[in-house]
Design a protein around this motif. Structure first.
Motif, PDB file in Angstrom:
ATOM      1  N   MET A 142       0.824  -1.208   0.000  1.00  0.00           N
ATOM      2  CA  MET A 142       0.000   0.000   0.000  1.00  0.00           C
ATOM      3  C   MET A 142       0.861   1.262   0.000  1.00  0.00           C
ATOM      4  SD  MET A 142      -3.132  -0.880  -0.252  1.00  0.00           S
ATOM      5  CE  MET A 142      -3.870   0.723   0.110  1.00  0.00           C
ATOM      6  N   ILE A 143       2.028   1.183   0.628  1.00  0.00           N
ATOM      7  CA  ILE A 143       2.946   2.325   0.587  1.00  0.00           C
ATOM      8  C   ILE A 143       3.497   2.503  -0.825  1.00  0.00           C
ATOM      9  CG2 ILE A 143       5.183   3.197   1.389  1.00  0.00           C
ATOM     10  CD1 ILE A 143       4.609   1.822   4.071  1.00  0.00           C
ATOM     11  N   ALA A 144       3.894   1.377  -1.419  1.00  0.00           N
ATOM     12  CA  ALA A 144       4.521   1.451  -2.736  1.00  0.00           C
ATOM     13  C   ALA A 144       3.526   1.819  -3.836  1.00  0.00           C
ATOM     14  CB  ALA A 144       5.176   0.116  -3.063  1.00  0.00           C
ATOM     15  N   GLN A 188      18.312 -14.224  -0.405  1.00  0.00           N
ATOM     16  CA  GLN A 188      17.635 -15.164  -1.300  1.00  0.00           C
ATOM     17  C   GLN A 188      16.134 -14.928  -1.298  1.00  0.00           C
ATOM     18  OE1 GLN A 188      19.981 -16.603  -3.034  1.00  0.00           O
ATOM     19  NE2 GLN A 188      21.299 -15.647  -1.472  1.00  0.00           N
ATOM     20  N   LEU A 189      15.602 -14.590  -0.143  1.00  0.00           N
ATOM     21  CA  LEU A 189      14.162 -14.348  -0.060  1.00  0.00           C
ATOM     22  C   LEU A 189      13.751 -13.130  -0.866  1.00  0.00           C
ATOM     23  CD1 LEU A 189      11.474 -15.222   1.118  1.00  0.00           C
ATOM     24  CD2 LEU A 189      12.022 -13.914   3.183  1.00  0.00           C
ATOM     25  N   ILE A 190      14.531 -12.065  -0.796  1.00  0.00           N
ATOM     26  CA  ILE A 190      14.161 -10.872  -1.546  1.00  0.00           C
ATOM     27  C   ILE A 190      14.318 -11.116  -3.052  1.00  0.00           C
ATOM     28  CG2 ILE A 190      16.384  -9.631  -1.684  1.00  0.00           C
ATOM     29  CD1 ILE A 190      12.945  -8.183  -0.726  1.00  0.00           C
ATOM     30  N   ARG A 191      15.255 -11.975  -3.435  1.00  0.00           N
ATOM     31  CA  ARG A 191      15.373 -12.345  -4.850  1.00  0.00           C
ATOM     32  C   ARG A 191      14.143 -13.120  -5.302  1.00  0.00           C
ATOM     33  NH1 ARG A 191      21.698 -14.369  -4.628  1.00  0.00           N
ATOM     34  NH2 ARG A 191      22.649 -12.304  -4.884  1.00  0.00           N
ATOM     35  N   LEU A 192      13.683 -14.038  -4.455  1.00  0.00           N
ATOM     36  CA  LEU A 192      12.487 -14.804  -4.791  1.00  0.00           C
ATOM     37  C   LEU A 192      11.259 -13.903  -4.871  1.00  0.00           C
ATOM     38  CD1 LEU A 192      13.099 -17.959  -2.580  1.00  0.00           C
ATOM     39  CD2 LEU A 192      13.109 -17.854  -5.081  1.00  0.00           C
ATOM     40  N   HIS A 193      11.179 -12.948  -3.965  1.00  0.00           N
ATOM     41  CA  HIS A 193      10.080 -11.980  -4.049  1.00  0.00           C
ATOM     42  C   HIS A 193      10.124 -11.241  -5.390  1.00  0.00           C
ATOM     43  CE1 HIS A 193       8.505 -12.707  -0.200  1.00  0.00           C
ATOM     44  NE2 HIS A 193       9.217 -11.864   0.524  1.00  0.00           N
ATOM     45  N   GLY A 194      11.326 -10.926  -5.830  1.00  0.00           N
ATOM     46  CA  GLY A 194      11.466 -10.222  -7.096  1.00  0.00           C
ATOM     47  C   GLY A 194      10.994 -11.052  -8.273  1.00  0.00           C
ATOM     48  N   PHE A 195      11.226 -12.368  -8.176  1.00  0.00           N
ATOM     49  CA  PHE A 195      10.761 -13.243  -9.249  1.00  0.00           C
ATOM     50  C   PHE A 195       9.244 -13.403  -9.224  1.00  0.00           C
ATOM     51  CE2 PHE A 195      15.101 -15.358  -8.968  1.00  0.00           C
ATOM     52  CZ  PHE A 195      15.540 -14.765 -10.130  1.00  0.00           C
ATOM     53  N   GLY A 196       8.687 -13.428  -8.006  1.00  0.00           N
ATOM     54  CA  GLY A 196       7.289 -13.796  -7.888  1.00  0.00           C
ATOM     55  C   GLY A 196       6.323 -12.645  -7.755  1.00  0.00           C
ATOM     56  N   SER A 197       6.800 -11.433  -7.614  1.00  0.00           N
ATOM     57  CA  SER A 197       5.892 -10.305  -7.414  1.00  0.00           C
ATOM     58  C   SER A 197       6.552  -9.035  -7.917  1.00  0.00           C
ATOM     59  CB  SER A 197       5.549 -10.175  -5.925  1.00  0.00           C
ATOM     60  OG  SER A 197       6.715  -9.896  -5.177  1.00  0.00           O
ATOM     61  N   THR A 198       5.943  -7.922  -7.636  1.00  0.00           N
ATOM     62  CA  THR A 198       6.495  -6.654  -8.066  1.00  0.00           C
ATOM     63  C   THR A 198       7.456  -6.106  -7.044  1.00  0.00           C
ATOM     64  OG1 THR A 198       4.661  -5.476  -7.047  1.00  0.00           O
ATOM     65  CG2 THR A 198       4.389  -6.127  -9.337  1.00  0.00           C
ATOM     66  N   HIS A 199       8.175  -5.056  -7.395  1.00  0.00           N
ATOM     67  CA  HIS A 199       9.237  -4.521  -6.554  1.00  0.00           C
ATOM     68  C   HIS A 199       8.744  -3.924  -5.251  1.00  0.00           C
ATOM     69  CE1 HIS A 199       7.786  -0.802  -8.385  1.00  0.00           C
ATOM     70  NE2 HIS A 199       8.351  -0.183  -7.375  1.00  0.00           N
ATOM     71  N   PHE A 200       7.452  -3.697  -5.097  1.00  0.00           N
ATOM     72  CA  PHE A 200       7.027  -2.948  -3.916  1.00  0.00           C
ATOM     73  C   PHE A 200       7.109  -3.730  -2.627  1.00  0.00           C
ATOM     74  CE2 PHE A 200       3.141  -5.182  -3.827  1.00  0.00           C
ATOM     75  CZ  PHE A 200       2.385  -5.005  -4.970  1.00  0.00           C
ATOM     76  N   PHE A 201       7.539  -4.997  -2.656  1.00  0.00           N
ATOM     77  CA  PHE A 201       7.743  -5.733  -1.415  1.00  0.00           C
ATOM     78  C   PHE A 201       9.175  -5.569  -0.903  1.00  0.00           C
ATOM     79  CE2 PHE A 201       4.260  -8.367  -3.250  1.00  0.00           C
ATOM     80  CZ  PHE A 201       3.327  -8.024  -2.313  1.00  0.00           C
ATOM     81  N   LYS A 202      10.013  -4.824  -1.599  1.00  0.00           N
ATOM     82  CA  LYS A 202      11.420  -4.692  -1.217  1.00  0.00           C
ATOM     83  C   LYS A 202      11.671  -3.323  -0.603  1.00  0.00           C
ATOM     84  CE  LYS A 202      12.463  -5.672  -5.444  1.00  0.00           C
ATOM     85  NZ  LYS A 202      13.226  -5.911  -6.688  1.00  0.00           N
ATOM     86  N   ASP A 203      12.312  -3.320   0.520  1.00  0.00           N
ATOM     87  CA  ASP A 203      12.536  -2.058   1.217  1.00  0.00           C
ATOM     88  C   ASP A 203      13.828  -2.157   2.014  1.00  0.00           C
ATOM     89  OD1 ASP A 203      11.974  -2.732   4.239  1.00  0.00           O
ATOM     90  OD2 ASP A 203      10.439  -3.750   3.085  1.00  0.00           O
ATOM     91  N   ASN A 204      14.232  -1.042   2.579  1.00  0.00           N
ATOM     92  CA  ASN A 204      15.439  -1.049   3.410  1.00  0.00           C
ATOM     93  C   ASN A 204      15.089  -0.827   4.872  1.00  0.00           C
ATOM     94  OD1 ASN A 204      14.764   1.637   3.479  1.00  0.00           O
ATOM     95  ND2 ASN A 204      16.545   2.343   2.335  1.00  0.00           N
ATOM     96  N   GLY A 205      13.848  -1.175   5.272  1.00  0.00           N
ATOM     97  CA  GLY A 205      13.396  -0.993   6.646  1.00  0.00           C
ATOM     98  C   GLY A 205      13.838  -2.110   7.532  1.00  0.00           C
TER      99      GLY A 205
END
Length: 205
Positions: A142-144, A188-205
């Motif tokens: 929702m933020i992204a 590895q998890l953030i790479r998998l998120h990148g494969f399976g969804s859009t970039h808005f699940f990646k953050d530096n929080g």
């Protein structure tokens, strides 16, 4: 000065730790339904009066442990206050701090998670974990991108898919005795998120 003896008396902290360790080890051996308060006190090498000074029964003990650990799990995965969309990272090689913290929290309580997610664990525990992950991922999405019309796949489908995969990776890590570091797993998890969804699940929080 704090009036909470749990924060000031190391003997009480040690007693609670013994009780909780006893519960987890007994659940691992024979499941929750089969164990008794007597089993717990014998394993912890305390008397029953000491147990009942802190817990009403074995159910109260289990609920308090689960609530405490899952609250830590949720806190580890939270975004910092005031987080904004421009702070999302753009590459798959920089794991978010919150992802690393989450794996670190799981590692700190690895015996607990292995038991709770195992055959003698608590029914519904994995769903509670997944719901925490879902809620966090939904807030990030929702933020992204606050407008559903701009999301190619319905948001709830994306969140459900990614949350299930996220939890599955945590379980895999535990099943393999955490042979990789929290940072490696977060990457590895953030790479998998990148494969399976859009970039808005990646953050530096």
């Amino acid at each position: 000065m704090s009036n909470n003896p749990l924060k000031t008396d190391p003997r009480i902290k040690r007693t609670l730790s013994l009780i909780r360790d006893a519960l987890i080890s007994l659940m691992d051996e024979k499941g929750f339904d089969q164990l008794t308060v007597q089993d717990i006190t014998e394993r912890a090498e305390i008397n029953r009066a000491t147990f009942y000074r802190h817990y009403q029964d074995k159910y109260d003990l289990l609920n308090k442990i689960v609530d405490e650990i899952l609250q830590q799990f949720q806190t580890a995965f939270e975004l910092p206050p005031g987080f904004e969309a421009h702070q999302f990272i753009q590459d798959n090689d920089t794991p978010p701090d919150s992802f690393i913290r989450q794996f670190e929290q799981v590692a700190e309580h690895a015996r607990f998670y292995k038991v709770m997610l195992g055959p003698n664990g608590l029914p519904g525990f994995s769903l509670r974990m997944e719901m925490i992950i879902r809620d966090s991922l939904n807030r990030r999405s929702m933020i992204a991108q606050p407008f559903d019309s701009q999301v190619g796949i319905p948001r709830d489908i994306i969140v459900r898919y990614v949350a299930s995969a996220h939890l599955g990776i945590i379980i895999y890590w535990l099943e393999n005795d955490m042979s990789y570091s929290p940072k490696y797993m977060a990457t590895q998890l953030i790479r998998l998120h990148g494969f399976g969804s859009t970039h808005f699940f990646k953050d530096n929080g």
